[in-house]
Design an enzyme around this catalytic site. Structure first.
Site, PDB file in Angstrom:
ATOM      1  N   HIS A   1      -5.091   0.676   2.145  1.00 15.11           N
ATOM      2  CA  HIS A   1      -5.111  -0.541   2.961  1.00 15.11           C
ATOM      3  C   HIS A   1      -4.878  -0.147   4.417  1.00 15.11           C
ATOM      4  O   HIS A   1      -3.774   0.238   4.790  1.00 15.11           O
ATOM      5  CB  HIS A   1      -4.030  -1.491   2.439  1.00 15.11           C
ATOM      6  CG  HIS A   1      -3.809  -2.716   3.257  1.00 15.11           C
ATOM      7  ND1 HIS A   1      -2.701  -3.516   3.079  1.00 15.11           N
ATOM      8  CD2 HIS A   1      -4.527  -3.296   4.251  1.00 15.11           C
ATOM      9  CE1 HIS A   1      -2.754  -4.518   3.929  1.00 15.11           C
ATOM     10  NE2 HIS A   1      -3.847  -4.400   4.651  1.00 15.11           N
TER      11      HIS A   1
ATOM     12  N   MET B   1      -4.189  -0.948   7.921  1.00  9.18           N
ATOM     13  CA  MET B   1      -3.678  -1.907   8.903  1.00  9.18           C
ATOM     14  C   MET B   1      -3.672  -1.225  10.262  1.00  9.18           C
ATOM     15  O   MET B   1      -2.629  -0.941  10.841  1.00  9.18           O
ATOM     16  CB  MET B   1      -2.269  -2.364   8.509  1.00  9.18           C
ATOM     17  CG  MET B   1      -2.256  -3.260   7.294  1.00  9.18           C
ATOM     18  SD  MET B   1      -0.579  -3.678   6.746  1.00  9.18           S
ATOM     19  CE  MET B   1      -0.345  -2.379   5.538  1.00  9.18           C
TER      20      MET B   1
ATOM     21  N   HIS C   1      -1.203   1.636  -4.423  1.00  8.22           N
ATOM     22  CA  HIS C   1      -1.528   0.993  -3.153  1.00  8.22           C
ATOM     23  C   HIS C   1      -0.867   1.751  -2.008  1.00  8.22           C
ATOM     24  O   HIS C   1       0.340   2.018  -2.040  1.00  8.22           O
ATOM     25  CB  HIS C   1      -1.034  -0.456  -3.166  1.00  8.22           C
ATOM     26  CG  HIS C   1      -1.465  -1.259  -1.975  1.00  8.22           C
ATOM     27  ND1 HIS C   1      -2.703  -1.844  -1.891  1.00  8.22           N
ATOM     28  CD2 HIS C   1      -0.814  -1.567  -0.822  1.00  8.22           C
ATOM     29  CE1 HIS C   1      -2.799  -2.492  -0.742  1.00  8.22           C
ATOM     30  NE2 HIS C   1      -1.667  -2.329  -0.067  1.00  8.22           N
TER      31      HIS C   1
ATOM     32  N   MET D   1      -0.334   2.082   8.502  1.00  6.49           N
ATOM     33  CA  MET D   1      -0.023   1.288   9.691  1.00  6.49           C
ATOM     34  C   MET D   1       0.010   2.187  10.924  1.00  6.49           C
ATOM     35  O   MET D   1       0.479   3.323  10.855  1.00  6.49           O
ATOM     36  CB  MET D   1       1.329   0.592   9.530  1.00  6.49           C
ATOM     37  CG  MET D   1       1.470  -0.218   8.259  1.00  6.49           C
ATOM     38  SD  MET D   1       3.083  -1.042   8.176  1.00  6.49           S
ATOM     39  CE  MET D   1       3.064  -1.636   6.484  1.00  6.49           C
TER      40      MET D   1
ATOM     41  N   SER E   1       3.012  -0.586  -4.213  1.00 10.43           N
ATOM     42  CA  SER E   1       2.867  -0.061  -2.862  1.00 10.43           C
ATOM     43  C   SER E   1       3.883   1.045  -2.609  1.00 10.43           C
ATOM     44  O   SER E   1       5.098   0.811  -2.693  1.00 10.43           O
ATOM     45  CB  SER E   1       3.061  -1.179  -1.834  1.00 10.43           C
ATOM     46  OG  SER E   1       3.186  -0.638  -0.538  1.00 10.43           O
TER      47      SER E   1
ATOM     48  N   ASP F   1      -1.052  -9.240  -1.453  1.00  9.41           N
ATOM     49  CA  ASP F   1      -0.075  -8.271  -0.965  1.00  9.41           C
ATOM     50  C   ASP F   1       0.983  -8.999  -0.144  1.00  9.41           C
ATOM     51  O   ASP F   1       0.677  -9.580   0.892  1.00  9.41           O
ATOM     52  CB  ASP F   1      -0.787  -7.223  -0.095  1.00  9.41           C
ATOM     53  CG  ASP F   1       0.140  -6.109   0.369  1.00  9.41           C
ATOM     54  OD1 ASP F   1       1.340  -6.180   0.098  1.00  9.41           O
ATOM     55  OD2 ASP F   1      -0.363  -5.172   1.015  1.00  9.41           O
TER      56      ASP F   1
ATOM     57  N   MET G   1      -3.297 -11.254   2.599  1.00  7.82           N
ATOM     58  CA  MET G   1      -1.898 -11.005   2.921  1.00  7.82           C
ATOM     59  C   MET G   1      -1.099 -12.285   2.697  1.00  7.82           C
ATOM     60  O   MET G   1      -1.454 -13.351   3.212  1.00  7.82           O
ATOM     61  CB  MET G   1      -1.749 -10.556   4.372  1.00  7.82           C
ATOM     62  CG  MET G   1      -2.382  -9.211   4.695  1.00  7.82           C
ATOM     63  SD  MET G   1      -1.738  -7.854   3.692  1.00  7.82           S
ATOM     64  CE  MET G   1       0.022  -7.913   4.093  1.00  7.82           C
TER      65      MET G   1
ATOM     66  N   ASP H   1      -0.273   1.730   2.038  1.00  3.65           N
ATOM     67  CA  ASP H   1      -0.311   0.959   3.273  1.00  3.65           C
ATOM     68  C   ASP H   1      -0.306   1.892   4.479  1.00  3.65           C
ATOM     69  O   ASP H   1       0.654   2.633   4.704  1.00  3.65           O
ATOM     70  CB  ASP H   1       0.901   0.024   3.354  1.00  3.65           C
ATOM     71  CG  ASP H   1       0.808  -1.116   2.356  1.00  3.65           C
ATOM     72  OD1 ASP H   1      -0.216  -1.828   2.371  1.00  3.65           O
ATOM     73  OD2 ASP H   1       1.747  -1.300   1.569  1.00  3.65           O
TER      74      ASP H   1
END
Length: 219
Positions: free
Chosen positions: A66, A68, A33, A37, A8, A175, A137, A35
């Site tokens: 991913h 979020m 990966h 957010m 990540s 993750d 998660m 992330d």
């Protein structure tokens, strides 16, 4: 089934991000990966499509994005255009999860659904057959460097059974809190893809760390 390692970039040094990505790619990881957010669904703000585009230019590996975020349908086309190869969305944010999954698949990407630690597997009962992967998660999302939640192992095993029952090939991705201490138990429970942030980018030697992961995973 081959075990995949996906570092990540949340834990990477963003001051030299391209170099960091090339270093883990050279060390032998499988996916990158990313992330995303939004400060609403999770209490943190990270990055947007421009960073995904930059990562895509720095790496030839599949980009595992991913999301979020709230209202992911609005932003999915932008992330795919930026270079995402796999896109995962939280079931908690998608009132029409089938529609969202279909949007990702129609655009030519692999689609995943994500569940927070307290979200039951039953929320995927009627969408599992359409997914390429499920991301569980193993920490509450929002920050890197958290400790693995132990009862995730039971959830992995139950999900493995659900996947077998639906008769489809669906990867299980984990993750949160993945490191040299926890990765074997996670693999033994049935996981296929391992997202590691600080365990990789916080190590002194990326190649050595990835090799140690491979040895633990038996490959």
């Amino acid at each position: 089934m081959e075990k995949l390692i996906a570092p990540s970039i949340l834990s990477a040094d963003f001051g030299r991000l391209a170099e960091e990505i090339r270093s883990v790619e050279a060390a032998g990881v499988d996916w990158i990966h990313i992330d995303v957010m939004d400060g609403h669904f999770v209490p943190n703000i990270t990055l947007g499509p421009m960073i995904v585009e930059a990562v895509n230019q720095a790496s030839s590996l599949p980009l595992d994005v991913h999301l979020m975020i709230e209202n992911p349908d609005r932003y999915i086309p932008d992330f795919i255009k930026a270079g995402a190869d796999l896109v995962s969305v939280h079931a908690e944010t998608c009132p029409h999860l089938n529609r969202t999954i279909d949007m990702i698949l129609t655009a030519g990407c692999r689609a995943g659904a994500v569940l927070n630690p307290a979200t039951p597997l039953e929320s995927l009962e009627w969408t599992l057959e359409y997914l390429d992967f499920v991301l569980l998660m193993s920490v509450n999302p929002g920050f890197g460097g958290q400790s693995f939640i132990p009862n995730t192992l039971k959830k992995i095993r139950l999900l493995k059974t659900m996947i077998a029952d639906c008769g489809k090939s669906v990867l299980i991705e984990i993750d949160g809190g993945v490191n040299k201490t926890t990765i074997k138990g996670i693999a033994d429970a049935g996981a296929d893809v391992f997202v590691a942030g600080s365990a990789i980018f916080g190590s002194e030697n990326y190649t050595k760390t990835i090799q140690e992961f491979r040895q633990i995973l038996g490959g």
